[in-house]
Structures are given as structure tokens and as C-alpha cells.
Design an enzyme around this catalytic site. Structure first.
Site, PDB file in Angstrom:
ATOM      1  N   ARG A  46       0.855  -1.199   0.000  1.00 40.62           N
ATOM      2  CA  ARG A  46       0.000   0.000   0.000  1.00 40.62           C
ATOM      3  C   ARG A  46       0.885   1.240   0.000  1.00 40.62           C
ATOM      4  O   ARG A  46       0.624   2.223  -0.674  1.00 40.62           O
ATOM      5  CB  ARG A  46      -0.960   0.010   1.194  1.00 40.62           C
ATOM      6  CG  ARG A  46      -1.712   1.332   1.301  1.00 40.62           C
ATOM      7  CD  ARG A  46      -2.965   1.324   2.183  1.00 40.62           C
ATOM      8  NE  ARG A  46      -2.954   0.415   3.287  1.00 40.62           N
ATOM      9  CZ  ARG A  46      -2.206   0.561   4.405  1.00 40.62           C
ATOM     10  NH1 ARG A  46      -1.437   1.619   4.573  1.00 40.62           N
ATOM     11  NH2 ARG A  46      -2.246  -0.351   5.354  1.00 40.62           N
ATOM     12  N   TYR A  98     -15.947  17.402 -14.119  1.00 40.60           N
ATOM     13  CA  TYR A  98     -16.434  16.032 -14.255  1.00 40.60           C
ATOM     14  C   TYR A  98     -17.494  15.768 -13.173  1.00 40.60           C
ATOM     15  O   TYR A  98     -17.318  16.178 -12.012  1.00 40.60           O
ATOM     16  CB  TYR A  98     -15.223  15.106 -14.098  1.00 40.60           C
ATOM     17  CG  TYR A  98     -15.551  13.648 -14.151  1.00 40.60           C
ATOM     18  CD1 TYR A  98     -15.877  13.038 -15.351  1.00 40.60           C
ATOM     19  CD2 TYR A  98     -15.532  12.867 -12.999  1.00 40.60           C
ATOM     20  CE1 TYR A  98     -16.180  11.697 -15.400  1.00 40.60           C
ATOM     21  CE2 TYR A  98     -15.829  11.516 -13.039  1.00 40.60           C
ATOM     22  CZ  TYR A  98     -16.157  10.932 -14.241  1.00 40.60           C
ATOM     23  OH  TYR A  98     -16.458   9.607 -14.292  1.00 40.60           O
ATOM     24  N   ASP A 170      -7.182  19.291 -13.533  1.00 42.05           N
ATOM     25  CA  ASP A 170      -7.516  17.969 -14.066  1.00 42.05           C
ATOM     26  C   ASP A 170      -7.101  17.996 -15.542  1.00 42.05           C
ATOM     27  O   ASP A 170      -7.724  18.679 -16.362  1.00 42.05           O
ATOM     28  CB  ASP A 170      -9.017  17.721 -13.896  1.00 42.05           C
ATOM     29  CG  ASP A 170      -9.459  16.348 -14.397  1.00 42.05           C
ATOM     30  OD1 ASP A 170      -8.769  15.783 -15.267  1.00 42.05           O
ATOM     31  OD2 ASP A 170     -10.500  15.856 -13.939  1.00 42.05           O
ATOM     32  N   LYS A 195      -8.353   7.059 -18.950  1.00 41.23           N
ATOM     33  CA  LYS A 195      -8.666   7.589 -20.265  1.00 41.23           C
ATOM     34  C   LYS A 195      -7.436   7.483 -21.194  1.00 41.23           C
ATOM     35  O   LYS A 195      -7.011   6.395 -21.500  1.00 41.23           O
ATOM     36  CB  LYS A 195      -9.182   9.025 -20.117  1.00 41.23           C
ATOM     37  CG  LYS A 195     -10.206   9.189 -18.962  1.00 41.23           C
ATOM     38  CD  LYS A 195     -11.507   8.423 -19.168  1.00 41.23           C
ATOM     39  CE  LYS A 195     -12.366   8.304 -17.916  1.00 41.23           C
ATOM     40  NZ  LYS A 195     -12.700   9.541 -17.244  1.00 41.23           N
TER      41      LYS A 195
HETATM   42  C1  PLP Z   1     -13.134   9.914 -15.885  1.00 34.99           C
HETATM   43  C2  PLP Z   1     -12.756  11.235 -15.359  1.00 34.99           C
HETATM   44  C3  PLP Z   1     -12.500  11.442 -13.995  1.00 34.99           C
HETATM   45  C4  PLP Z   1     -12.663  10.361 -12.964  1.00 34.99           C
HETATM   46  O1  PLP Z   1     -11.752   9.339 -13.143  1.00 34.99           O
HETATM   47  P1  PLP Z   1     -12.030   7.794 -12.772  1.00 34.99           P
HETATM   48  O2  PLP Z   1     -10.778   7.135 -13.198  1.00 34.99           O
HETATM   49  O3  PLP Z   1     -13.252   7.372 -13.517  1.00 34.99           O
HETATM   50  O4  PLP Z   1     -12.260   7.772 -11.284  1.00 34.99           O
HETATM   51  C5  PLP Z   1     -12.090  12.705 -13.592  1.00 34.99           C
HETATM   52  N1  PLP Z   1     -11.958  13.717 -14.484  1.00 34.99           N
HETATM   53  C6  PLP Z   1     -12.214  13.556 -15.781  1.00 34.99           C
HETATM   54  C7  PLP Z   1     -12.041  14.705 -16.714  1.00 34.99           C
HETATM   55  C8  PLP Z   1     -12.619  12.322 -16.272  1.00 34.99           C
HETATM   56  O5  PLP Z   1     -12.882  12.177 -17.586  1.00 34.99           O
END
Ligand code: PLP
Length: 380
Positions: A46, A98, A170, A195
Site C-alpha cells: 500500500r 467532471y 484535471d 482515459k
Molecule cells: C473519468 C474522469 C475522472 C474520474 O476518473 P475515474 O478514473 O473514472 O475515477 C475525472 N476527471 C475527468 C475529466 C474524467 O474524464
């Protein structure tokens, strides 16, 4: 070294591992100690695992940072970032973040006494006006979802820094190949590696990248204390995905440009949202801070929810689904999918009309993607 070279070689030396060109997958939850408290850098997985470390070092390098923490999801990363704040602190957030980011702030951390203000961050004046004495964090997302609005990272990071506010970006939609917020002055970059970084729709993972060691130590403390860590095999998969990030994103951007040209010409398309377009409201900022304009597109038809559903249904090349950033092209209809829980009136106020369709362009041949979209547009 240049980005795509670093994407292959940074953060890992084969000669530390018998010459293996790929980082071994360390399926070990614990690590043997030679005497009590004496170990070789890893104790319990962890807190740290060598496969995860290879990925974290690569992410830090590519974002132009010094340190990175990987998490079991993007929201796991966001959770450890917002926990830098305490009860009584205030955080300013982009009003089109998001949905899951909005949810954890509004439904979870509000209950723990953190105050949030959601503003349109494409105008820095809105952010300046929202700063209060107890403001400790500014949370941005650019380009945003699904209208691809762009916020000026350098101006906003400076505004935050001057007030002692931590700025977070982000960077999921752009990826470090197209945009590097730390180099523009931001303090923390957050990713959903699910992504583009993973890129093959086979992993859920997140990351937080920083330049500054003090900030990193606090995030790493939360990573270990809260425990939302990814497994070694998932770390390996994202590490592998990142090696082709540049070629994938370039190919997807090439196709996105061709698809945008097609959409602009199509008589049923009333509006195309893509930051490369001169008429896009934030075009000049996007041009200033991004290498290219990305592979996310949204467009509108003058139709009902049912018409929008018809356009996205029964496609052969495009996969109907939420998420983005994989090798396969995805399309979705926000009014009946990702944004269906928002009442119609509020949706329209945010510019999300019934005929809005969002595309994540993958790496198939763009001729097939365009032909399939044409069929969709002619199906209602
Ligand atoms: C998918 C996404 C998230 C969240 O990420 P997860 O891996 O699904 O927890 C946060 N910000 C953006 C822009 C996203 O597309």
C-alpha cells in the site's frame, strides 16, 4: 530529451532488473527485511510497490514535475487531493467539472465542513471575485466536458499563487502530450489514467503529480493513509499504454480535425464545439497553452432527445458508451446518458441541449468514422 523519447525511457532502467526492457510486475504485498526496520526501499505494497514506482516516476517526468502518486481511480486521486484541506477551508471549483468530481465535493466533503464555490473559470475575473480569506484551493479542468471550454491555466495559477491558494488542474482531456499545467505554474496535476494515459479501456486508475516535495509528501501521506492504491498489474498496463501516448494522441487529433471539417459541412449539424475553431469562445487560450486541440469533439443537431438517441444508436464503428480516450472511438448523448440526472431546465442553462452529441475520437481509419457518423446523422 523530447517527450516521446521520455515516454519510452523515463523513470525505469532495465539494468536494475536483469535488462528487462519492461518493468516487472511485482505481485508482492510485503517485502522481506534483512533485520527489523531494514529494507530495500519497499515494506508493504500500500505504501509502495516497484511497478507502481516505475509508473509514478514516468508520470512525474512527462508532466514536467518531480513527484507523482498513482491511485486506484481518478476519483481516488481527487479524494487524496481535496483532503489537503480541512474543515472550515474554502475551495473554488470550475462549474463544469467532471460529474464525479462535483459529487464528491458537493455530497461528501461539504458534510465535512469544506465550503465549495462553483464558478465559470473561463473568465479569471469570476475566480478573483470568489476568493475569500479562507480560500485554500482552486480546482480546474480544461478542456472541460462536454462543451470543451478552456480555462487560462497560467493566469489562474498566478492568481491563486499570489493569494496562497493551491491550484489543481484535471489534465485528463489534454494529457501531458498536449498540455503541461505544472510548467504553466499550477501546483498539482490530476489525472484519470483510465482515459488517454491507459488508452486501451482496460484499466481504471488515477494520478496526482507535483513539483514541490512538501505538497507531494502530504498527498503521499493521504495515498497511504486512505489506501486507494492501484494494483501492480494495472500499473504495468498504464506504463505500457503511455509508451504510445504521443502516436495515439496525434492520430486521434488528425482524425478529429477531419471529423470536425465533415461536421461543419453537414446540413443537420447546427454547431460544433472544438477548441481549434476560430469561433470557439476560448480558441486563443487553447492555442496558447495546448500543443494541439485534442480528440474530444461535441456537436449539436436541431432535434429532440429521441433524435439525438437515433444518431448515436446502431453505429458500427463508433461504440456507444461513456468514458473516453481509448483506441476505439466512442460516442454518447449527454441528455440521455452522462448528464441525464440533471433536470432539462438546468441542462439547457448550462448549454447542454437535447441535440448535443459528444465524440471521443480513437485511432480507427477516419474515413470509416466519418461514413458511420454520416449514417447516424441521416437516421432521423
Ligand atoms: C473519468 C474522469 C475522472 C474520474 O476518473 P475515474 O478514473 O473514472 O475515477 C475525472 N476527471 C475527468 C475529466 C474524467 O474524464
Amino acid at each position: 530529451m523530447h517527450f516521446e523519447t521520455r515516454a519510452i525511457h523515463a523513470g525505469y532502467d532495465p539494468f536494475d532488473h536483469w535488462g528487462a526492457v519492461n518493468p516487472p510486475v511485482f505481485l508482492s504485498s510485503t517485502f522481506a527485511q534483512s533485520s527489523p526496520g531494514k529494507h530495500q526501499g519497499f515494506e508493504y505494497a500500500r505504501s509502495g510497490n516497484p511497478t507502481r514506482k516505475a509508473l509514478e516516476d514516468l508520470l512525474a517526468n512527462l508532466e514536467g514535475g518531480e513527484h507523482a502518486c498513482a491511485f486506484s481511480s481518478g476519483l481516488g486521486a481527487t479524494d487524496s487531493i481535496i483532503k489537503l484541506l480541512s474543515s472550515g477551508d474554502h475551495c473554488i471549483v470550475a462549474d463544469d467539472v467532471y460529474g464525479g468530481t462535483f459529487r464528491i465535493f458537493d455530497k461528501t466533503y461539504r458534510r465535512f465542513g469544506i465550503d465549495f464555490t462553483f464558478v465559470d473559470t473561463t473568465n479569471p475575473e469570476n475566480v478573483a471575485a470568489a476568493i475569500k480569506d479562507n480560500t485554500k484551493m482552486l480546482f480546474l479542468e480544461t478542456p472541460s466536458n462536454p462543451l470543451l471550454k478552456v480555462s487560462d491555466i497560467a493566469s489562474l495559477a498566478k492568481l491563486a499563487r499570489d493569494k496562497g491558494v493551491i491550484s489543481v488542474v484535471d489534465n485528463t482531456f489534454a494529457t501531458p502530450y498536449l498540455q503541461r499545467p505544472l510548467e504553466l505554474g499550477a501546483d498539482i496535476v490530476m489525472h484519470s489514467c483510465t482515459k488517454y494515459l491507459g488508452g486501451h479501456s482496460d484499466v481504471v486508475m488515477g494520478a496526482a503529480v507535483t513539483k514541490e516535495s512538501k505538497l507531494h509528501e502530504r498527498i503521499a501521506f493521504n495515498q497511504n493513509a486512505s489506501g486507494a492504491v492501484p494494483g501492480a498489474l494495472d500499473c504495468y498496463l498504464v506504463h505500457r499504454g503511455i509508451k504510445t501516448l504521443g502516436v495515439r494522441v496525434d492520430k486521434s487529433c488528425d482524425s478529429a480535425e477531419q471529423i470536425v471539417s465533415f461536421l461543419l459541412e453537414h446540413k443537420r449539424v447546427t454547431k460544433v464545439h472544438y477548441p481549434a475553431l476560430k469561433e470557439h469562445v476560448n480558441h486563443s487560450i487553447a492555442e496558447k497553452q495546448m500543443k494541439r486541440f485534442g480528440a474530444m469533439i461535441s456537436f449539436e443537431i436541431d432535434g429532440s432527445v429521441a433524435d439525438g438517441e437515433k444518431v448515436v444508436s446502431d453505429r458500427r464503428v463508433w461504440t456507444l458508451g461513456e468514458s473516453l480516450g481509448g483506441v476505439e472511438s466512442l460516442l454518447e448523448h449527454p441528455a440521455s446518458m452522462t448528464h441525464a440526472s440533471i433536470p432539462k431546465e438546468m441542462r439547457e442553462k448550462a448549454g447542454l441541449r437535447d441535440g448535443l452529441i459528444r465524440l471521443s475520437v480513437g485511432i480507427e481509419d477516419s474515413r470509416d468514422l466519418i461514413e458511420d457518423l454520416r449514417k447516424g446523422l441521416e437516421s432521423y
